[in-house]
Structure formats: C-alpha cells, structure tokens
Design an enzyme around this catalytic site. Structure first.
Site, PDB file in Angstrom:
ATOM      1  N   TRP A 159       0.815  -1.225   0.000  1.00 56.27           N
ATOM      2  CA  TRP A 159       0.000   0.000   0.000  1.00 56.27           C
ATOM      3  C   TRP A 159       0.844   1.268   0.000  1.00 56.27           C
ATOM      4  CZ3 TRP A 159       1.773   2.523   4.145  1.00 56.27           C
ATOM      5  CH2 TRP A 159       2.312   1.750   5.177  1.00 56.27           C
ATOM      6  N   ASN A 160       2.142   1.188   0.270  1.00 55.90           N
ATOM      7  CA  ASN A 160       2.870   2.434   0.535  1.00 55.90           C
ATOM      8  C   ASN A 160       3.178   3.266  -0.711  1.00 55.90           C
ATOM      9  OD1 ASN A 160       4.757   0.544  -0.224  1.00 55.90           O
ATOM     10  ND2 ASN A 160       6.291   1.146   1.269  1.00 55.90           N
ATOM     11  N   ARG A 168       6.382  -0.631 -11.657  1.00 62.08           N
ATOM     12  CA  ARG A 168       7.703  -1.282 -11.643  1.00 62.08           C
ATOM     13  C   ARG A 168       7.612  -2.745 -12.070  1.00 62.08           C
ATOM     14  NH1 ARG A 168      11.174   0.254  -6.310  1.00 62.08           N
ATOM     15  NH2 ARG A 168      10.376  -1.689  -5.531  1.00 62.08           N
ATOM     16  N   LYS A 183      -2.592  -8.089  -8.023  1.00 57.91           N
ATOM     17  CA  LYS A 183      -3.407  -7.930  -6.813  1.00 57.91           C
ATOM     18  C   LYS A 183      -2.814  -6.805  -5.968  1.00 57.91           C
ATOM     19  CE  LYS A 183      -3.311  -8.880  -2.852  1.00 57.91           C
ATOM     20  NZ  LYS A 183      -3.870  -7.704  -2.168  1.00 57.91           N
ATOM     21  N   PRO A 184      -3.423  -5.620  -6.021  1.00 56.33           N
ATOM     22  CA  PRO A 184      -2.903  -4.523  -5.202  1.00 56.33           C
ATOM     23  C   PRO A 184      -3.269  -4.719  -3.729  1.00 56.33           C
ATOM     24  CG  PRO A 184      -4.897  -3.829  -6.333  1.00 56.33           C
ATOM     25  CD  PRO A 184      -4.612  -5.233  -6.806  1.00 56.33           C
ATOM     26  N   ALA A 185      -2.629  -3.962  -2.852  1.00 52.39           N
ATOM     27  CA  ALA A 185      -2.943  -4.050  -1.420  1.00 52.39           C
ATOM     28  C   ALA A 185      -4.400  -3.667  -1.188  1.00 52.39           C
ATOM     29  CB  ALA A 185      -2.022  -3.107  -0.641  1.00 52.39           C
ATOM     30  N   GLY A 237       6.519  -6.442  -0.550  1.00 47.08           N
ATOM     31  CA  GLY A 237       5.818  -6.382   0.730  1.00 47.08           C
ATOM     32  C   GLY A 237       6.734  -6.799   1.855  1.00 47.08           C
ATOM     33  N   GLU A 259      10.717  -8.305  -3.392  1.00 49.76           N
ATOM     34  CA  GLU A 259      11.183  -6.991  -2.929  1.00 49.76           C
ATOM     35  C   GLU A 259      10.609  -6.823  -1.523  1.00 49.76           C
ATOM     36  OE1 GLU A 259      13.107  -4.920  -4.538  1.00 49.76           O
ATOM     37  OE2 GLU A 259      13.084  -5.745  -6.555  1.00 49.76           O
ATOM     38  N   CYS A 293      10.287   1.089   2.206  1.00 44.05           N
ATOM     39  CA  CYS A 293      11.277   0.043   2.468  1.00 44.05           C
ATOM     40  C   CYS A 293      12.689   0.641   2.454  1.00 44.05           C
ATOM     41  CB  CYS A 293      11.176  -1.033   1.405  1.00 44.05           C
ATOM     42  SG  CYS A 293      11.212  -0.337  -0.247  1.00 44.05           S
ATOM     43  N   GLU A 390      11.937  -3.007  11.227  1.00 43.13           N
ATOM     44  CA  GLU A 390      11.559  -1.911  10.341  1.00 43.13           C
ATOM     45  C   GLU A 390      10.581  -1.002  11.086  1.00 43.13           C
ATOM     46  OE1 GLU A 390       9.623  -3.477   6.883  1.00 43.13           O
ATOM     47  OE2 GLU A 390      10.639  -2.073   5.576  1.00 43.13           O
ATOM     48  N   SER A 450      16.129   5.634  -5.535  1.00 40.85           N
ATOM     49  CA  SER A 450      15.192   5.043  -6.503  1.00 40.85           C
ATOM     50  C   SER A 450      15.251   5.760  -7.844  1.00 40.85           C
ATOM     51  CB  SER A 450      13.767   5.134  -5.970  1.00 40.85           C
ATOM     52  OG  SER A 450      13.703   4.515  -4.722  1.00 40.85           O
TER      53      SER A 450
END
Ligand code: NAD
Length: 486
Positions: A159-160, A168, A183-185, A237, A259, A293, A390, A450
């Site tokens: 979701w972030n 990507r 499948k998105p969050a 995730g 990732e 992340c 984290e 990034s």
C-alpha cells in the site's frame, strides 16, 4: 486542484478487471477503502473470491500466446502512451493516492512522476530484447541464445506506493510480453484500478493485465500461486509474507522476485558535510512519512559530529507540518492504520524504556486520523527493538560509531540488506564502504536512490531480483539456448 475529490472517486472503477471486462465479484461482495486521514470510507470495491482469482488467471493464460508474439515496438508504444496519459493526469493520480494512502499531495505527485517513469523506461527496453551468437570454442557448431517472455505472472503489491510498486512490475512485464494478474494491497486498490482503465485506453489488449481486489488475500492468492499454468510470482511487501509466498511457489518451482523489507543504515562520517547529511536524512527518513522500504531506519553517526547532527535533525523534524495530505503546506500525513501507528509507538516506547532520549516527538498526535509526531531519539541502546525492526514511521534513532570498521560492522548487523546511505567526502572511503556494505543499493551523499534506470532490489532478508534498469526486464524473460550445426 483541477479535480474534485467527489468526481475523482466517482470516475474510478471499483470492480474486478478480468479479460478486458469490469465485473463484480462472483460473491457480489465488496469491501471498504478508507481515508487514513479521517478513518472515513472513501468507497467500496469488489471483493474477489478464489473462483474470481482463477478466472483472472484463465484470462492471463488465454492471452499469453498472442501477446508474446506482438511486435516489441507495439508493446513499447502502449507503454509510451500510458506514460503520457499518466503524466497528463498527474493531478488526478496524486489526489487519488493521497486519499487512499495519506501521503501529502506534493509527495504523491513525486510518486506519479517516478511511477510513470517505469513505463517510459520499459517502453524503450521493449525493443532491446536480444540474444547472443557465438562460435563453439571447439569450432563447428554455433551457439545462439534467445529471450522469451517467462509467461503469465502474478503480482502482489503493498500500500505504501500504490502506483510505483505496480508500474515497476507491469512495465517490464508488458515490455517482455508477459500477461499478468495483479493484486494490489487491499488498503489502496483504487490507484491500480485507475491504472488498469488507463492502460486499456493506451491500447493494452484484453486479458494482458487482470486486476483482482480482495479483502482475503491469503485465500485468493494461494491457489493462483500453486496453479501449474502460472510461471512467475513477483511480490513487494513484508519479509514475513514474502517467505510464506516463496514456500508456496516452491510447488511449481516458479520464477520468483521478492522486494521485501529493509532496515537501512544512514552513515555520517566525520569528514561529511553535516548540513548536506541532515538534508539527505530528511529525505531518507521522511519520504512517504517514513513508510518506505528504503527509509533510513538507523542513523549511525561518527561520535565527533553526532550531537551536531542529531540537534539539527531534531530542529528540522520538529518544524514539519503534520496533517491531512490534501491540505496545502502539509509535509507529514497520517500513518496507514491505527494498528500501524500503535506499532511505531510501541517501538519508541521500548527504546525510551531502555534509556533512549527523546529530542523531539515521541508521541501520537491527538485527534482523528493516525498521525504520529516526527521523532528523533538519541542515546539509543543497542538492544532497542527499533534498531532491529523496520520502524515504518517518522522516527529517527541516532547512535554513534568510533571508526570506519565499526560503522560498517554496525551497518551490516541486520538480517536485511536493501539499501544503505553514507555521507563522506573521502573517495577512497566511498569505494571501501560500498564494497563492504551487504546491501543491494548504496546511496552516497544522497538520501534517495530510486530511479527507473537503476536496478532496485536487495539481498539477505530484503529478497532477490531487481526492478528497473537493464536488469528489470530479465525478471520477465527466459533464455532458450540453441545449438546449431551449420
Ligand atoms: P504486506 O506484506 O503485509 O502486504 C503486501 C501485499 O501482500 C499486500 O497486497 C497484501 O494484501 C499481500 N498479502 C498479505 N498477506 C498475504 C498472504 N498471506 N498471501 C498473499 N498475499 C498477502 O506488506 P505491507 O504492509 O503492505 O507493505 C509494507 C512492507 O512492504 C514493508 O515491509 C516494506 O519494507 C515492504 N516494501 C518493500 C519494497 C521493496 O521494493 N523492497 C517496496 C515497498 C514496500
């Protein structure tokens, strides 16, 4: 803002996108999408069942053969058109992300530009897929290699970064000629649904991209991952979920990209430009409210400059404006859920209980929404949980080191290996430290690494595989070697 919240939400599809058609879940159920700044419900989206997941994979499998033989230029041009459409609609995408994820609109615009860039980059890579030709070293036969799309891919995103984590994966898959189920969050499905509609407009054939939204990811995903027709799993995730999916993917020996989480060290050496380091620290820590992340998780500062650095960082962090991401001037939005905020506060409380000193923040912001005060901690003891885990929030723990060896040892003392940052003006040290750091990426005198043109990814518990750069497309290609006797 050119577009109102109401008309924007009304324009975003809320159904499943399967085989080029928008349709309800077979159960006709929906689930709510929340605004983390208010806790209110933005809209409802279709809640896919296991059978819907299978239908989405059916559609991807059916489209694979034709898609694989589409001329690379055509695939590249679809991506290029999609890049242009996203760029034209940057305000709408930014607002949508702010609404469902919470980040300030200015930052969301940054993500739109970053996310769209993967489509532009891979539009150019689509026409550069090629193999090799060699003469057998022993003479006689010729050795040829050819690259082919790996086949239908299943993509799961967090979701972030609701747009960029999708582009990507989708960008290189389209360029390579793979079909996909995305499948998105469940927290942030709207951006992906809007992107699917945009890709159709850009000319993507039916069935190439299928999007399923579900509140029960675990049940819907597993049968897709275990289906022998699937060829590739790509996941962004948490490390815990990543490990589970790697186990599930073993059954079909899927090609897998992972990732996963990070615990980035941010090293400031005694020869660093401290002002520049503070500037970089603000980016590395506060980008995306610390919910990245790549977020700097541990500030490791040479003992001779640590006090100066921590005080300057605390001044900057303490002066940030916290509030609803849609409000002008806001620099720090809410955390994604109340649970996430509780987790961040628990880590801060644990550090303070063990002796850490709070320079600024250290508490939840009262009122509606899940806001947390930007926080700087010093004198953080080595056993504090937030140096191991984290943080995923606006909290900067500062600790010290005495020399380069200790700095590298402390930086590497984590199970994660996504990104490390280092501030130094000594070129020899840049090389020594970059070689010694056990991370997939190193930012030297910068707080952001990034870039669509660079290979993003980690080692150790941060996963494997690379997104972006020349490497990115190879995650979606297989090599066939042909031995040719002329
Ligand atoms: P998460 O692992 O909880 O969820 C990620 C995705 O997996 C979501 O779509 C979720 O619905 C799905 N999911 C959850 N449980 C699942 C299951 N049992 N089976 C299949 N799918 C499942 O992570 P999150 O909280 O959404 O995202 C934050 C995490 O993502 C952090 O650890 C962060 O570091 C990581 N992340 C990594 C990168 C990277 O490129 N390395 C980028 C962004 C985020």
């Amino acid at each position: 803002m050119a577009v109102s919240q109401k008309s924007l939400l009304a324009s975003v599809p809320t159904q499943l996108f399967i085989g080029g058609e928008w349709r309800d879940s077979l159960s006709a159920q929906t689930f709510p999408v929340h605004d983390p700044a208010t806790g209110g419900v933005l809209t409802e989206v279709a809640d896919a069942t296991i059978a819907d997941g299978t239908l989405a994979l059916d559609a991807a499998v059916a489209a694979q053969q034709d898609w694989a033989t589409t001329p690379p230029r055509e695939r590249g041009e679809i991506l290029r058109r999609a890049f242009e459409l996203i760029t034209e609609r940057a305000d709408e995408f930014a607002l949508l992300m702010t609404l469902e994820m919470g980040k300030p609109v200015a930052e969301a615009r940054g993500e739109v530009a970053y996310g769209a860039e993967f489509f532009r980059w891979f539009s150019e890579e689509a026409v550069r897929i090629h193999g090799r030709y060699a003469v057998n070293p022993a003479g006689g036969s010729r050795l040829l290699t050819m690259n082919k799309p790996v086949g239908p891919a299943f993509m799961i995103t967090p979701w972030n970064f609701p747009l960029a984590m999708g582009t990507r994966k989708i960008g290189p898959a389209i360029a390579a000629g793979c079909t996909m189920v995305m499948k998105p969050a469940s927290e942030t499905p709207l951006t992906m649904l809007a992107l699917a509609a945009l890709l159709t407009e850009a000319g993507l054939p039916d069935g190439v991209l299928n999007v399923i939204t579900t509140s029960d990811t675990a049940s819907v995903s597993e049968p897709i991952i275990r289906d022998p027709r699937l060829r590739k799993l790509t996941f962004t995730g948490s490390t815990a979920v990543g490990k589970l999916l790697v186990e599930q993917s073993a059954e079909q020996l899927l090609r897998v990209s992972m990732e996963l989480g990070g615990n980035a060290p941010f090293l400031v050496f005694d020869d660093a430009d401290v002002d520049a380091a503070v500037e970089g620290a603000m980016l590395a820590k506060m980008r995306n409210i610390g919910e990245a992340c790549t977020s700097a998780n541990r500030f490791l500062v040479h003992e001779s400059v640590a006090e100066e650095f921590a005080a300057a960082l605390a001044r900057r962090m303490g002066a940030l404006t916290v509030g609803k991401g849609t409000k002008a001037g806001v620099e720090v939005g809410p955390l994604i859920t109340d649970k996430a905020r509780d987790g961040v506060h628990e880590l801060v409380t644990d550090a303070v209980d063990r002796g850490a000193r709070v320079l600024t923040g250290g508490e939840k912001v009262a009122g509606r929404g899940h806001f947390y005060a930007p926080t700087v901690l010093t004198e953080v003891p080595a056993d504090a949980r937030l140096l191991r885990e984290e943080i995923f929030g606006p909290v900067a723990p500062v600790t010290t080191f005495a020399d380069e060896d200790e700095a590298v040892r402390l930086a590497n003392d984590t199970e994660y290996g996504l990104v490390a940052y280092a501030y130094t003006r000594d070129l020899g040290r840049v090389i020594r430290v970059s070689e010694a750091l056990e991370f997939g990426m190193v930012g030297v005198n910068t707080g952001i690494v990034s870039n669509a043109a660079a290979p993003f990814g980690g080692v150790k518990h941060s996963g494997f595989g690379r997104e972006g750069g020349f490497e990115g497309i190879h995650e979606y290609l297989e090599t066939t070697y042909v031995s040719l006797n002329p």
